[in-house]
Design a protein around this motif. Structure first.
Motif, PDB file in Angstrom:
ATOM      1  N   VAL A 142       4.384  19.652 -12.838  1.00  0.00           N
ATOM      2  CA  VAL A 142       5.551  18.997 -13.434  1.00  0.00           C
ATOM      3  C   VAL A 142       5.561  19.229 -14.944  1.00  0.00           C
ATOM      4  N   VAL A 143       4.410  19.065 -15.570  1.00  0.00           N
ATOM      5  CA  VAL A 143       4.301  19.285 -17.018  1.00  0.00           C
ATOM      6  C   VAL A 143       4.587  20.752 -17.344  1.00  0.00           C
ATOM      7  N   ALA A 144       4.073  21.663 -16.542  1.00  0.00           N
ATOM      8  CA  ALA A 144       4.306  23.095 -16.776  1.00  0.00           C
ATOM      9  C   ALA A 144       5.789  23.443 -16.639  1.00  0.00           C
ATOM     10  N   LYS A 145       6.452  22.912 -15.626  1.00  0.00           N
ATOM     11  CA  LYS A 145       7.881  23.184 -15.453  1.00  0.00           C
ATOM     12  C   LYS A 145       8.681  22.706 -16.655  1.00  0.00           C
TER      13      LYS A 145
ATOM     14  N   ASP B  85       6.566  30.276 -20.626  1.00  0.00           N
ATOM     15  CA  ASP B  85       6.365  31.528 -19.906  1.00  0.00           C
ATOM     16  C   ASP B  85       7.472  31.698 -18.873  1.00  0.00           C
ATOM     17  N   PRO B  86       8.378  32.656 -19.095  1.00  0.00           N
ATOM     18  CA  PRO B  86       9.491  32.805 -18.164  1.00  0.00           C
ATOM     19  C   PRO B  86       9.055  33.227 -16.760  1.00  0.00           C
TER      20      PRO B  86
ATOM     21  N   LEU C 279       0.192  17.959 -24.394  1.00  0.00           N
ATOM     22  CA  LEU C 279       0.436  18.192 -22.972  1.00  0.00           C
ATOM     23  C   LEU C 279      -0.837  17.991 -22.154  1.00  0.00           C
ATOM     24  N   LEU C 280      -1.965  18.427 -22.685  1.00  0.00           N
ATOM     25  CA  LEU C 280      -3.241  18.233 -22.000  1.00  0.00           C
ATOM     26  C   LEU C 280      -3.558  16.750 -21.851  1.00  0.00           C
TER      27      LEU C 280
ATOM     28  N   GLY D  54       5.849  25.963 -11.749  1.00  0.00           N
ATOM     29  CA  GLY D  54       4.880  24.957 -12.172  1.00  0.00           C
ATOM     30  C   GLY D  54       3.645  25.560 -12.808  1.00  0.00           C
ATOM     31  N   GLY D  55       3.820  26.736 -13.417  1.00  0.00           N
ATOM     32  CA  GLY D  55       2.708  27.389 -14.092  1.00  0.00           C
ATOM     33  C   GLY D  55       1.866  28.272 -13.196  1.00  0.00           C
TER      34      GLY D  55
END
Length: 78
Positions: free
Chosen positions: A19-22, A27-28, A7-8, A34-35
């Motif tokens: 976008v990557v975090a979503k 993590d709920p 992911l990094l 988006g983190g």
């Protein structure tokens, strides 16, 4: 850890962090944002997470950080 590094790599190649975090965050509480964890002070988060977060400059993205909750990628936005 391998998934976090993957992911990094995507983020470092220009994909939007949010976008990557979503898509990938487990993590709920922050995945849908988006983190974004909002503002927090010292003594609130896991020590390893917190040390990394407070060592970053605005706009920087961390290397994978291992905490008691798993691996994280942190982007300091403010």
């Amino acid at each position: 850890k391998a998934k976090t590094e993957e992911l990094l790599t995507r983020i470092n190649k220009g994909e939007d962090f949010a976008v990557v975090a979503k898509e990938a965050s487990q993590d709920p509480g922050s995945a849908r944002q988006g983190g974004d964890l909002g503002f927090f002070g010292r003594g609130v988060m896991d020590k390893a997470f917190e040390e990394s977060a407070f060592s970053l400059n605005k706009g920087e993205v961390s290397q994978p950080v291992k905490s008691a909750f798993g691996y994280h990628i942190i982007k300091r936005t403010a």
